[in-house]
Write a protein that holds these residues in place. Structure first.
Motif, PDB file in Angstrom:
ATOM      1  N   GLY A  73     -23.528  -0.089  29.964  1.00 47.45           N
ATOM      2  CA  GLY A  73     -24.044   0.019  28.597  1.00 47.45           C
ATOM      3  C   GLY A  73     -23.044   0.668  27.656  1.00 47.45           C
ATOM      4  N   GLU A  74     -22.376   1.708  28.126  1.00 45.73           N
ATOM      5  CA  GLU A  74     -21.359   2.378  27.306  1.00 45.73           C
ATOM      6  C   GLU A  74     -20.214   1.425  26.974  1.00 45.73           C
ATOM      7  N   ILE A  75     -19.821   0.632  27.951  1.00 50.12           N
ATOM      8  CA  ILE A  75     -18.719  -0.311  27.708  1.00 50.12           C
ATOM      9  C   ILE A  75     -19.155  -1.385  26.721  1.00 50.12           C
ATOM     10  N   ARG A  76     -20.393  -1.880  26.867  1.00 53.09           N
ATOM     11  CA  ARG A  76     -20.900  -2.873  25.905  1.00 53.09           C
ATOM     12  C   ARG A  76     -20.886  -2.309  24.489  1.00 53.09           C
ATOM     13  N   THR A  77     -21.266  -1.045  24.350  1.00 54.69           N
ATOM     14  CA  THR A  77     -21.254  -0.398  23.033  1.00 54.69           C
ATOM     15  C   THR A  77     -19.840  -0.325  22.487  1.00 54.69           C
ATOM     16  N   LYS A  78     -18.876   0.017  23.330  1.00 57.83           N
ATOM     17  CA  LYS A  78     -17.473   0.070  22.889  1.00 57.83           C
ATOM     18  C   LYS A  78     -16.999  -1.311  22.426  1.00 57.83           C
ATOM     19  N   ILE A  79     -17.401  -2.356  23.146  1.00 60.27           N
ATOM     20  CA  ILE A  79     -17.014  -3.725  22.769  1.00 60.27           C
ATOM     21  C   ILE A  79     -17.644  -4.085  21.420  1.00 60.27           C
ATOM     22  N   ALA A  80     -18.911  -3.738  21.230  1.00 58.69           N
ATOM     23  CA  ALA A  80     -19.587  -4.024  19.961  1.00 58.69           C
ATOM     24  C   ALA A  80     -18.888  -3.300  18.806  1.00 58.69           C
ATOM     25  N   LYS A  81     -18.514  -2.044  19.030  1.00 59.93           N
ATOM     26  CA  LYS A  81     -17.810  -1.285  17.997  1.00 59.93           C
ATOM     27  C   LYS A  81     -16.447  -1.898  17.703  1.00 59.93           C
ATOM     28  N   LEU A  82     -15.792  -2.412  18.722  1.00 64.90           N
ATOM     29  CA  LEU A  82     -14.498  -3.061  18.528  1.00 64.90           C
ATOM     30  C   LEU A  82     -14.658  -4.300  17.648  1.00 64.90           C
ATOM     31  N   HIS A  83     -15.713  -5.066  17.857  1.00 65.58           N
ATOM     32  CA  HIS A  83     -15.964  -6.246  17.019  1.00 65.58           C
ATOM     33  C   HIS A  83     -16.169  -5.826  15.562  1.00 65.58           C
ATOM     34  N   VAL A  84     -16.867  -4.715  15.361  1.00 66.94           N
ATOM     35  CA  VAL A  84     -17.055  -4.209  14.003  1.00 66.94           C
ATOM     36  C   VAL A  84     -15.702  -3.811  13.407  1.00 66.94           C
ATOM     37  N   ARG A  85     -14.860  -3.183  14.200  1.00 66.41           N
ATOM     38  CA  ARG A  85     -13.529  -2.801  13.715  1.00 66.41           C
ATOM     39  C   ARG A  85     -12.719  -4.036  13.314  1.00 66.41           C
ATOM     40  N   GLN A  86     -12.855  -5.129  14.069  1.00 67.28           N
ATOM     41  CA  GLN A  86     -12.152  -6.367  13.729  1.00 67.28           C
ATOM     42  C   GLN A  86     -12.634  -6.899  12.376  1.00 67.28           C
ATOM     43  N   ILE A  87     -13.933  -6.876  12.178  1.00 64.31           N
ATOM     44  CA  ILE A  87     -14.496  -7.342  10.902  1.00 64.31           C
ATOM     45  C   ILE A  87     -14.031  -6.439   9.763  1.00 64.31           C
ATOM     46  N   MET A  88     -14.048  -5.129  10.001  1.00 62.71           N
ATOM     47  CA  MET A  88     -13.629  -4.184   8.963  1.00 62.71           C
ATOM     48  C   MET A  88     -12.141  -4.330   8.631  1.00 62.71           C
ATOM     49  N   LEU A  89     -11.343  -4.681   9.616  1.00 62.31           N
ATOM     50  CA  LEU A  89      -9.924  -4.926   9.358  1.00 62.31           C
ATOM     51  C   LEU A  89      -9.766  -6.069   8.362  1.00 62.31           C
ATOM     52  N   VAL A  90     -10.483  -7.149   8.601  1.00 62.73           N
ATOM     53  CA  VAL A  90     -10.407  -8.301   7.694  1.00 62.73           C
ATOM     54  C   VAL A  90     -10.918  -7.904   6.310  1.00 62.73           C
ATOM     55  N   LYS A  91     -12.059  -7.226   6.270  1.00 60.74           N
ATOM     56  CA  LYS A  91     -12.644  -6.845   4.980  1.00 60.74           C
ATOM     57  C   LYS A  91     -11.740  -5.903   4.193  1.00 60.74           C
ATOM     58  N   SER A  92     -11.054  -5.021   4.885  1.00 62.58           N
ATOM     59  CA  SER A  92     -10.201  -4.060   4.181  1.00 62.58           C
ATOM     60  C   SER A  92      -8.847  -4.643   3.799  1.00 62.58           C
ATOM     61  N   THR A  93      -8.487  -5.771   4.375  1.00 65.01           N
ATOM     62  CA  THR A  93      -7.171  -6.364   4.112  1.00 65.01           C
ATOM     63  C   THR A  93      -7.241  -7.469   3.060  1.00 65.01           C
ATOM     64  N   LEU A  94      -8.322  -8.230   3.056  1.00 61.88           N
ATOM     65  CA  LEU A  94      -8.453  -9.355   2.127  1.00 61.88           C
ATOM     66  C   LEU A  94      -9.048  -8.911   0.792  1.00 61.88           C
ATOM     67  N   THR A  95      -8.739  -9.677  -0.238  1.00 61.77           N
ATOM     68  CA  THR A  95      -9.332  -9.427  -1.551  1.00 61.77           C
ATOM     69  C   THR A  95     -10.748  -9.992  -1.568  1.00 61.77           C
ATOM     70  N   ALA A  96     -11.498  -9.651  -2.596  1.00 66.90           N
ATOM     71  CA  ALA A  96     -12.871 -10.154  -2.740  1.00 66.90           C
ATOM     72  C   ALA A  96     -12.878 -11.691  -2.795  1.00 66.90           C
ATOM     73  N   GLU A  97     -11.917 -12.257  -3.502  1.00 66.68           N
ATOM     74  CA  GLU A  97     -11.844 -13.713  -3.616  1.00 66.68           C
ATOM     75  C   GLU A  97     -11.544 -14.360  -2.260  1.00 66.68           C
ATOM     76  N   GLN A  98     -10.631 -13.743  -1.529  1.00 67.58           N
ATOM     77  CA  GLN A  98     -10.283 -14.267  -0.203  1.00 67.58           C
ATOM     78  C   GLN A  98     -11.479 -14.155   0.748  1.00 67.58           C
TER      79      GLN A  98
END
Length: 142
Positions: A73-98
């Motif tokens: 369960g702890e590992i699944r949570t870490k994987i889920a958090k990693l997916h969120v980090r991937q999404i946040m990377l894209v959101k923080s790097t791209l402009t609103a239009e992109q």
């Protein structure tokens, strides 16, 4: 890695209007996140193997099983958090239009896949009806 496949597609890069700096940021940070994902997925496989072994071993205590469940369960949570980090990377790097272009493109992709799924299911149903009719024809020949 999905992010890598997207960045390696010149059409997508051009359509989004990604700058060289954005590409570098996404590739570099995405690479680090991908390494972490591989490590966690390997850890998850090993933990799942251990849990399965405990489940099939006579005399395993409930406490030991629960510890194994907690570990996976702890590992699944870490994987889920990693997916969120991937999404946040894209959101923080791209402009609103992109980001708007990404959302539109993603929605179109999902709609296309759903359409293919429906069409595929309809083709299977149609084939099953055709097969049933063939079976009926064979019965009539008897």
């Amino acid at each position: 890695d999905r992010l890598g496949r997207i960045l390696d597609n010149p059409k997508v890069v051009e359509n989004l209007g990604l700058s060289d700096e954005q590409i570098k940021t996404l590739k570099d940070k995405g690479f680090e996140l991908q390494k972490e994902q591989i490590r966690l997925e390997s850890e998850m496989k090993l933990a799942a193997m251990e849990q399965a072994k405990l489940m099939t071993t006579d005399g395993t205590s409930e406490n030991d099983l629960m510890k194994a469940v907690e570990k996976t369960g702890e590992i699944r949570t870490k994987i889920a958090k990693l997916h969120v980090r991937q999404i946040m990377l894209v959101k923080s790097t791209l402009t609103a239009e992109q980001l708007a272009k990404v959302k539109t493109s993603f929605k179109e992709h999902i709609d296309r896949k759903r359409g293919e799924g429906w069409k595929g299911a309809e083709r299977r149903r149609s084939k099953m009806r055709d097969d049933d009719e063939d079976d009926d024809d064979e019965k009539d020949d008897d």
